[in-house]
Enzyme design. Structure first.
Site, PDB file in Angstrom:
ATOM      1  N   LYS A  13       0.837  -1.211   0.000  1.00 25.61           N
ATOM      2  CA  LYS A  13       0.000   0.000   0.000  1.00 25.61           C
ATOM      3  C   LYS A  13       0.874   1.265   0.000  1.00 25.61           C
ATOM      4  CE  LYS A  13      -1.978  -1.014   3.970  1.00 25.61           C
ATOM      5  NZ  LYS A  13      -1.244  -2.255   4.322  1.00 25.61           N
ATOM      6  N   ARG A  88      -9.558   0.890   8.931  1.00 29.94           N
ATOM      7  CA  ARG A  88      -9.132  -0.450   9.326  1.00 29.94           C
ATOM      8  C   ARG A  88     -10.152  -1.150  10.196  1.00 29.94           C
ATOM      9  NH1 ARG A  88      -3.123   0.482   8.924  1.00 29.94           N
ATOM     10  NH2 ARG A  88      -2.166  -1.471   9.472  1.00 29.94           N
ATOM     11  N   ARG A 127      12.393  -6.274   5.217  1.00 27.97           N
ATOM     12  CA  ARG A 127      12.333  -4.807   5.101  1.00 27.97           C
ATOM     13  C   ARG A 127      13.210  -4.115   6.141  1.00 27.97           C
ATOM     14  NH1 ARG A 127       6.753  -1.619   5.432  1.00 27.97           N
ATOM     15  NH2 ARG A 127       6.477  -2.813   7.349  1.00 27.97           N
ATOM     16  N   ARG A 160      11.901  -1.988  11.321  1.00 30.85           N
ATOM     17  CA  ARG A 160      10.763  -1.386  12.012  1.00 30.85           C
ATOM     18  C   ARG A 160      10.458  -2.228  13.252  1.00 30.85           C
ATOM     19  NH1 ARG A 160       5.657   0.293   8.199  1.00 30.85           N
ATOM     20  NH2 ARG A 160       4.437  -0.867   9.738  1.00 30.85           N
ATOM     21  N   ARG A 171      -0.034  -8.890  13.536  1.00 31.71           N
ATOM     22  CA  ARG A 171      -0.670  -7.868  12.681  1.00 31.71           C
ATOM     23  C   ARG A 171      -1.564  -8.543  11.636  1.00 31.71           C
ATOM     24  NH1 ARG A 171       4.624  -5.061  10.764  1.00 31.71           N
ATOM     25  NH2 ARG A 171       3.313  -3.927   9.298  1.00 31.71           N
TER      26      ARG A 171
END
Ligand code: AP5
Length: 212
Positions: A13, A88, A127, A160, A171
């Site tokens: 996204k 969300r 990531r 992160r 998540r």
């Protein structure tokens, strides 16, 4: 253009909305980025949300709706914007509907990007981001320099906090239990489209452009 990019963590996204933002000259409105900025600047909001985000849990709806209400009334949003990571929950979707009426906004396009969970888990485990400017580094699209220093700003490159294997799985659980049902809210209103995000970034982007 008023667009919602929807999907599980790690489907792309943020990557796609940044490109669309440049192409159409309208801002990307990312609730995740706004919250991370609040944590970085050690604001009251940041201290309120930090531990929830580190655990991979959602921030309360009223906090998010208040952030969105303020942000989308800023001058750069006057010709449209791209919502990334919002809504969300059903209360957030309903809150957005009320804001659209209150601010006389036109109907939104809502596009879901979907990617299998195992690919998401791999993408997020690989990531890295710059702790200073937020630049995304990953082995396929933008490999991290050997000295772990950001090539754009000289900041240090880190993972992160919510990209650990355990938190990514949490998540995803939260996405399926609390966020995925937002789809039916938009489907019932005829505002739903879907694209396959498990291809290279340019192919996904071209599909988005075709839909838009
Ligand atoms: P948020 O920042 O919104 O995180 P997220 O939805 O979990 O999204 P990500 O940023 O992880 O993934 P993405 O889909 O944007 O993918 P990206 O392009 O980065 O939210 C974080 C937290 O904030 C939440 O857990 C919650 O606590 C809180 N929060 C935020 N909004 C909230 C709300 N509305 N309500 C309540 N709480 C909220 O890509 C991921 C990686 O994959 C990157 O490395 C990228 O380079 C790579 N990649 C992208 N596309 C491709 C591709 N096609 N091929 C290969 N690699 C790709």
């Amino acid at each position: 253009m008023y667009l919602i990019l929807f999907g599980a963590p790690g489907v792309g996204k943020g990557t796609q909305s940044k490109r669309l933002s440049r192409e159409f000259g309208i801002p990307q409105v990312s609730t995740g980025d706004m919250l991370r900025q609040a944590i970085k600047t050690e604001s009251e909001l940041g201290s309120q949300v930090k531990s929830r985000m580190e655990r991979g849990e959602l921030v309360p709806d009223e906090v998010i709706l208040s952030l969105i209400e303020q942000r989308i009334q800023e001058p750069d949003c006057s010709k449209g914007f791209i919502l990334d990571g919002f809504p969300r929950t059903i209360p957030q979707a309903e809150g957005l509907g009320q804001l659209m009426q209150k601010l006389s906004l036109p109907a939104f396009r809502c596009i879901e990007i979907y990617v299998p969970d195992e690919i998401i888990i791999r993408r997020l485990s690989e990531r890295k981001i710059c702790s200073s400017c937020g630049t995304d580094y990953n082995p396929i699209l933008n490999p991290e320099p050997a000295d772990h220093i950001c090539i754009k700003c000289g900041g240090s490159i880190i993972s992160r906090n919510d990209d650990t294997d355990q938190t990514v799985r949490k998540r995803l659980d939260i996405y399926y239990s609390q966020t995925a049902n937002v789809k039916s809210y938009f489907q019932q209103r005829g505002m739903w489209e879907r694209i396959d995000g498990n291809r290279n970034v340019n192919e996904v982007y071209n599909d988005l452009l075709k839909l838009i």
